[in-house]
Design a protein around this motif. Structure first.
Motif, PDB file in Angstrom:
ATOM      1  N   ILE A  82      13.983  10.783   2.913  1.00 55.69           N
ATOM      2  CA  ILE A  82      13.364  10.720   1.586  1.00 55.69           C
ATOM      3  C   ILE A  82      11.967  10.105   1.668  1.00 55.69           C
ATOM      4  O   ILE A  82      11.051  10.540   0.979  1.00 55.69           O
ATOM      5  CB  ILE A  82      14.269   9.939   0.607  1.00 55.69           C
TER       6      ILE A  82
ATOM      7  N   LYS B 133       9.810  10.540   3.775  1.00 57.24           N
ATOM      8  CA  LYS B 133       8.860  11.522   4.306  1.00 57.24           C
ATOM      9  C   LYS B 133       8.420  12.536   3.252  1.00 57.24           C
ATOM     10  O   LYS B 133       7.520  13.328   3.507  1.00 57.24           O
ATOM     11  CB  LYS B 133       9.483  12.252   5.499  1.00 57.24           C
ATOM     12  N   LEU B 134       9.041  12.505   2.098  1.00 48.71           N
ATOM     13  CA  LEU B 134       8.709  13.458   1.038  1.00 48.71           C
ATOM     14  C   LEU B 134       7.517  12.967   0.221  1.00 48.71           C
ATOM     15  O   LEU B 134       7.287  11.768   0.114  1.00 48.71           O
ATOM     16  CB  LEU B 134       9.910  13.647   0.104  1.00 48.71           C
TER      17      LEU B 134
ATOM     18  N   GLN C 140       8.346  14.456  -5.327  1.00 50.93           N
ATOM     19  CA  GLN C 140       9.655  14.935  -4.881  1.00 50.93           C
ATOM     20  C   GLN C 140      10.629  13.773  -4.737  1.00 50.93           C
ATOM     21  O   GLN C 140      11.797  13.876  -5.113  1.00 50.93           O
ATOM     22  CB  GLN C 140       9.520  15.723  -3.576  1.00 50.93           C
ATOM     23  N   ARG C 141      10.170  12.639  -4.187  1.00 51.12           N
ATOM     24  CA  ARG C 141      11.021  11.446  -4.091  1.00 51.12           C
ATOM     25  C   ARG C 141      11.474  11.016  -5.480  1.00 51.12           C
ATOM     26  O   ARG C 141      12.630  10.670  -5.694  1.00 51.12           O
ATOM     27  CB  ARG C 141      10.262  10.276  -3.442  1.00 51.12           C
TER      28      ARG C 141
ATOM     29  N   SER D 262       9.560  20.682  -8.344  1.00 55.15           N
ATOM     30  CA  SER D 262       9.538  19.519  -7.442  1.00 55.15           C
ATOM     31  C   SER D 262      10.920  19.234  -6.879  1.00 55.15           C
ATOM     32  O   SER D 262      11.068  18.891  -5.702  1.00 55.15           O
ATOM     33  CB  SER D 262       9.025  18.280  -8.188  1.00 55.15           C
TER      34      SER D 262
ATOM     35  N   LYS E 120      11.698  21.960  -4.218  1.00 53.97           N
ATOM     36  CA  LYS E 120      10.941  21.711  -2.978  1.00 53.97           C
ATOM     37  C   LYS E 120      11.468  20.470  -2.259  1.00 53.97           C
ATOM     38  O   LYS E 120      11.581  20.458  -1.032  1.00 53.97           O
ATOM     39  CB  LYS E 120       9.457  21.541  -3.288  1.00 53.97           C
ATOM     40  N   GLY E 121      11.787  19.425  -3.030  1.00 58.64           N
ATOM     41  CA  GLY E 121      12.309  18.200  -2.425  1.00 58.64           C
ATOM     42  C   GLY E 121      13.650  18.417  -1.751  1.00 58.64           C
ATOM     43  O   GLY E 121      13.892  17.933  -0.645  1.00 58.64           O
TER      44      GLY E 121
ATOM     45  N   LYS F 112      13.061  20.484   1.473  1.00 54.94           N
ATOM     46  CA  LYS F 112      12.467  19.662   2.527  1.00 54.94           C
ATOM     47  C   LYS F 112      13.484  18.644   3.050  1.00 54.94           C
ATOM     48  O   LYS F 112      13.585  18.424   4.257  1.00 54.94           O
ATOM     49  CB  LYS F 112      11.225  18.951   1.977  1.00 54.94           C
ATOM     50  N   LEU F 113      14.257  18.049   2.142  1.00 59.74           N
ATOM     51  CA  LEU F 113      15.275  17.083   2.557  1.00 59.74           C
ATOM     52  C   LEU F 113      16.324  17.758   3.435  1.00 59.74           C
ATOM     53  O   LEU F 113      16.737  17.208   4.460  1.00 59.74           O
ATOM     54  CB  LEU F 113      15.920  16.456   1.322  1.00 59.74           C
TER      55      LEU F 113
END
Length: 167
Positions: free
Chosen positions: A111, A113-114, A118-119, A148, A151-152, A155-156
């Motif tokens: 998390i 790194k987001l 997004q976090r 968001s 995308k989050g 990516k996670l």
């Protein structure tokens, strides 16, 4: 003490006991250092008490106040580059509970790194808020929140996917 005042004290006390730890954990998901999360939690939790009768959704209202406090703190602090002393996972059980501490640590590291937005939406979603509810509290459009969030999550998922060691 008047009965109405007694009721407010009792309701707020229950809210405080059940939510303060979760708020600190939630702030850590937003990448607030543990000490800062505890301090913001302490400062923030005095505010809903003063306005208890006016607040419809105390958890969401308090999260908004806490995230604004963190943003204000970031805007006024000059960053001093230092090395991280300790990597850690939030120590309170919150909405994003994991069975194994190692899994929680992996999620927290991923998390971090987001991107901030997004976090933020992931932290709200971990607490069970819908994109429409998040949009209302964050003053964003539901479509922006959904984008968001999508995308989050993507990516996670990529960050948490086991890497093949053969490559």
């Amino acid at each position: 003490m008047p009965a109405a005042r007694q009721r407010v004290v009792q309701e707020f006390s229950e809210f405080f006991r059940g939510f303060a730890g979760r708020l600190a954990t939630w702030l850590e998901y937003l990448d607030v250092p543990r000490a800062g999360a505890k301090k913001i939690t302490q400062e923030t939790m005095t505010k809903p008490y003063r306005r208890w009768a006016e607040i419809e959704s105390p958890e969401a209202w308090t999260r908004v106040v806490a995230s604004r406090a963190w943003a204000a703190r970031l805007a006024t602090v000059d960053a001093i580059p230092v090395e991280d002393v300790e990597e850690h996972a939030p120590h309170h059980a919150g909405g994003c509970e994991m069975a194994a501490p190692e899994a929680r640590l992996d999620v927290c590291e991923a998390i971090r790194k987001l991107p901030a937005r997004q976090r933020q939406v992931l932290a709200w979603s971990f607490e069970g808020y819908t994109p429409t509810e998040m949009a209302e509290h964050l003053r964003k459009t539901p479509d922006a929140v959904r984008a968001s969030l999508y995308k989050g999550r993507q990516k996670l998922e990529d960050l948490l996917r086991p890497q093949d060691s053969d490559q």
